[in-house]
Design a protein around this motif. Structure first.
Motif, short mmCIF file in Angstrom:
data_model
loop_
_atom_site.label_atom_id
_atom_site.label_comp_id
_atom_site.label_asym_id
_atom_site.label_seq_id
_atom_site.Cartn_x
_atom_site.Cartn_y
_atom_site.Cartn_z
N GLU A 1 0.87 -1.29 -0.28
CA GLU A 1 0.77 0.02 0.17
C GLU A 1 0.97 1.26 0.41
O GLU A 1 1.95 1.84 0.61
CB GLU A 1 -0.67 0.24 0.72
CG GLU A 1 -1.74 1.13 1.11
CD GLU A 1 -2.79 1.11 2.81
OE1 GLU A 1 -3.82 1.89 2.94
OE2 GLU A 1 -2.65 -0.01 3.44
N PHE B 1 1.79 5.41 1.03
CA PHE B 1 1.31 6.85 1.46
C PHE B 1 2.53 7.89 0.87
O PHE B 1 4.56 7.46 0.05
CB PHE B 1 1.75 6.16 2.90
CG PHE B 1 1.05 4.90 3.81
CD1 PHE B 1 -0.24 5.43 3.70
CD2 PHE B 1 0.72 3.30 3.16
CE1 PHE B 1 -1.62 4.46 4.80
CE2 PHE B 1 0.38 2.71 3.80
CZ PHE B 1 -1.38 3.26 4.46
N GLU C 1 3.53 11.44 2.14
CA GLU C 1 2.93 12.39 3.39
C GLU C 1 4.58 13.67 3.26
O GLU C 1 5.74 12.90 2.40
CB GLU C 1 3.72 11.97 4.63
CG GLU C 1 2.29 11.12 4.97
CD GLU C 1 1.03 12.21 4.67
OE1 GLU C 1 0.76 13.31 5.67
OE2 GLU C 1 -0.29 11.27 5.24
N LYS D 1 3.72 10.04 10.15
CA LYS D 1 2.29 10.84 9.80
C LYS D 1 1.57 9.19 9.46
O LYS D 1 0.08 8.54 8.91
CB LYS D 1 2.24 11.91 9.16
CG LYS D 1 2.34 13.93 10.26
CD LYS D 1 2.18 14.32 8.37
CE LYS D 1 2.63 15.65 9.35
NZ LYS D 1 2.60 16.43 7.99
N VAL D 2 2.54 8.81 8.84
CA VAL D 2 2.09 7.38 8.18
C VAL D 2 1.20 6.70 8.55
O VAL D 2 0.33 6.05 8.70
CB VAL D 2 3.13 7.08 7.33
CG1 VAL D 2 2.88 6.44 5.97
CG2 VAL D 2 3.16 8.10 5.32
N TYR D 3 2.29 6.22 10.05
CA TYR D 3 2.21 4.87 11.07
C TYR D 3 1.24 5.73 11.82
O TYR D 3 0.00 4.83 12.06
CB TYR D 3 3.00 4.82 11.65
CG TYR D 3 4.08 3.63 10.64
CD1 TYR D 3 4.37 2.59 11.11
CD2 TYR D 3 4.91 3.80 9.80
CE1 TYR D 3 4.47 1.90 10.42
CE2 TYR D 3 5.30 3.10 9.03
CZ TYR D 3 5.53 1.65 8.92
OH TYR D 3 6.24 1.31 8.72
N LYS D 4 0.65 6.83 11.56
CA LYS D 4 -0.77 6.97 12.94
C LYS D 4 -1.29 7.38 11.76
O LYS D 4 -2.60 6.64 12.51
CB LYS D 4 -0.51 8.78 12.72
CG LYS D 4 -1.42 9.37 14.17
CD LYS D 4 -1.26 10.70 14.41
CE LYS D 4 -2.30 11.50 15.57
NZ LYS D 4 -1.61 12.90 15.25
N LYS D 5 -1.64 7.00 10.78
CA LYS D 5 -2.72 6.74 9.29
C LYS D 5 -3.26 5.13 9.59
O LYS D 5 -4.00 4.50 9.70
CB LYS D 5 -2.59 6.69 8.23
CG LYS D 5 -2.82 8.72 7.84
CD LYS D 5 -2.51 8.78 6.93
CE LYS D 5 -2.57 10.53 6.37
NZ LYS D 5 -2.46 10.77 5.11
N GLN D 6 -2.47 4.38 9.97
CA GLN D 6 -2.66 3.17 10.32
C GLN D 6 -2.42 2.64 11.63
O GLN D 6 -2.37 1.63 12.81
CB GLN D 6 -0.94 2.89 9.60
CG GLN D 6 -1.31 2.71 8.42
CD GLN D 6 0.31 1.52 7.79
OE1 GLN D 6 -0.01 0.18 7.62
NE2 GLN D 6 0.98 2.29 7.53
N LYS D 7 -2.50 3.96 12.69
CA LYS D 7 -2.92 3.56 14.59
C LYS D 7 -1.89 2.80 14.53
O LYS D 7 -1.77 0.96 15.38
CB LYS D 7 -4.12 2.51 14.55
CG LYS D 7 -5.55 4.04 14.04
CD LYS D 7 -7.09 3.53 14.07
CE LYS D 7 -7.85 4.24 14.23
NZ LYS D 7 -8.81 4.01 14.43
#
Length: 507
Positions: free
Chosen positions: A420, A422, A424, A441-447
């Motif tokens: 996938e 991403f 940022e 920011k990328v990993y925050k979107k993936q929680k």
């Protein structure tokens, strides 16, 4: 029965003629050190160390050398350039403690007429007076014929008139300099042959300059023609394009003149060359024969392959003769054989797949014009083997790093996580900090949380080149445990990003 070899005297004039290299001036202690090494390690027959009357510092240097030489039985091997100046140079010699004077006289009618404005007979009489005085004071005399090469070309009658006179004087050696470095080898051979045949009882030295890069070739022809001695300098130092270089001349004589011998110890030439380079600040070109950094380095992979199979690219000019070692350069033209030879010297063996990866990495660095050394190899190998153990689920596809004065560094990042994509953008206190902010920011979107960075260390391979590779080692804390990842690249920030990608795959 073996035929006796003809002995060729070697006089090194690095400390006199070599010091005329633009911008070079040796201190008295440096002169003493070089003089000692030339006589005891390199084992030249004679050294010319100074010009009389030059300066107080020159006098101090000569005094130090003659004091040491006298104590060690070398005083008759130490020579000083002197002048046709009545008793002035002779008194200077006595004050300095030197015993051998090399009298500078005119070897061409052009120099005699326009510089001294004298007739031959007047010059000869003045030369005879200085020689007689020197002999009376217990000094040995050799005589230079300055501009002898042009004298032979344009005023041969004068040269032979002068030699007829000189060969009747109490001088030990007559020295024939190509002062302006204008002779070609065929002229050197013809002129010296004629002179040696005409004056068979006299000793003749040949002094070559290198203005047309013919110094070593002219030395070879001078010896073939019957010259009894040669004047040479370490690293070819000297005025303008320099003098004939000692290391090259000795190698050529040893390999192409089996009927002659010299006293010079080849194995000491490189170490003395490097010392003189340090003292003088006169850098040795990397491609200078015998002593240059690159001259025993194979770069092309096909050459390394030939050396490995049957020493196909070896010649008599072996590095071990000069206390050196053959090297195999690492860069974009490196083949597998180049790298294998370097690994063998390090005692490392790799599988074919890993060897191909190492080769590819070195080629990539070479394309960036980076210089890779043998000392860099273990780091490259470690990085590649480390990468082999990590499954590549996260890929940092692309990034743009910006850094501007008075603006915060920024990063635009594109990353692939399990296929996938991403993208940022973020800013930070530095380029890597900006990169990490974009990554968060990328990993925050993936929680998903990222490990905490607890240590960040950058180093270069010991003995390596700082502009070739640097290694970044990052320590992370994640789920109450610590682990480290490493990245290797020619750019510090990129090496940190590579270490971070390994971390992302590990978690």
């Amino acid at each position: 029965m073996p035929v006796d070899k003809r002995y060729i005297e070697i006089m090194d004039t690095t400390l006199r003629d070599g010091e005329q290299t633009s911008g070079v001036s040796f201190s008295p202690s440096e002169k003493l050190t070089i003089a000692q090494l030339l006589l005891t390690e390199v084992k030249v027959d004679r050294i010319e160390i100074a010009s009389a009357r030059v300066s107080d510092g020159e006098l101090a240097a000569v005094k130090a050398i003659t004091k040491w030489a006298k104590a060690n039985g070398f005083l008759n091997k130490v020579e000083v350039l002197t002048f046709v100046d009545g008793d002035v140079s002779v008194q200077w010699m006595q004050k300095a403690g030197a015993k051998v004077m090399n009298l500078l006289t005119k070897g061409s009618l052009n120099h005699l007429t326009h510089q001294l404005k004298k007739k031959p007979e007047q010059h000869f009489a003045e030369v005879a007076a200085v020689i007689a005085l020197a002999r009376k004071k217990g000094l040995e005399c050799n005589v230079y014929l300055e501009d002898w090469s042009n004298g032979m070309r344009h005023s041969r009658d004068y040269v032979f008139q002068y030699l007829d006179f000189l060969t009747q004087q109490p001088v030990k050696r007559i020295m024939l300099p190509d002062t302006l470095g204008v002779l070609i080898p065929s002229e050197v051979h013809a002129y010296i042959t004629e002179i040696v045949q005409r004056y068979p009882k006299a000793h003749f030295d040949f002094h070559a300059h290198n203005d047309y890069d013919l110094g070593t070739a002219n030395v070879l022809e001078g010896v073939k023609a019957g010259a009894h001695g040669l004047h040479l300098t370490i690293n070819g130092m000297g005025e303008r394009a320099g003098n004939a270089p000692l290391a090259s001349a000795i190698a050529v004589l040893n390999d192409f003149m089996p009927g002659i011998k010299t006293s010079v110890a080849e194995g000491s030439l490189y170490s003395v060359s490097k010392l003189v380079e340090t003292f003088s600040g006169f850098r040795i070109p990397a491609n200078k024969p015998v002593v240059g950094e690159n001259v025993f380095t194979q770069t092309a992979g096909i050459h390394a392959d030939g050396d490995k199979k049957n020493k196909l690219y070896f010649s008599d000019l072996m590095p071990e003769r000069f206390g050196r070692q053959r090297k195999y350069a690492l860069g974009k033209t490196s083949g597998k054989a180049n790298i294998e030879n370097n690994l063998q010297q390090l005692g490392i063996q790799l599988s074919d797949p890993d060897l191909k990866k190492v080769t590819q990495r070195i080629i990539e660095l070479g394309d960036k014009k980076e210089m890779v050394t043998q000392a860099d190899l273990p780091y490259i190998i470690s990085d590649i083997l480390d990468s082999n153990t990590i499954e590549d689920k996260v890929r940092i596809e692309n990034y743009v790093l910006t850094h501007s004065k008075n603006l915060k560094p920024s990063v635009t990042l594109r990353i692939s996580v399990k296929g996938e994509q991403f993208e940022e953008h973020s800013q930070g206190d530095g380029q890597y900090d900006a990169f990490m902010n974009a990554l968060k920011k990328v990993y925050k979107k993936q929680k998903q949380e990222l490990p905490v960075l607890t240590d960040y260390a950058v180093r270069i391979p010991p003995g390596g080149k700082s502009d070739a590779l640097c290694e970044t080692i990052i320590t992370w804390r994640f789920n109450n445990r610590e682990f480290k990842t490493r990245g290797l690249d020619s750019d510090q920030t990129v090496s940190a990003i590579k270490a971070t990608q390994k971390m992302l795959n590990l978690i």
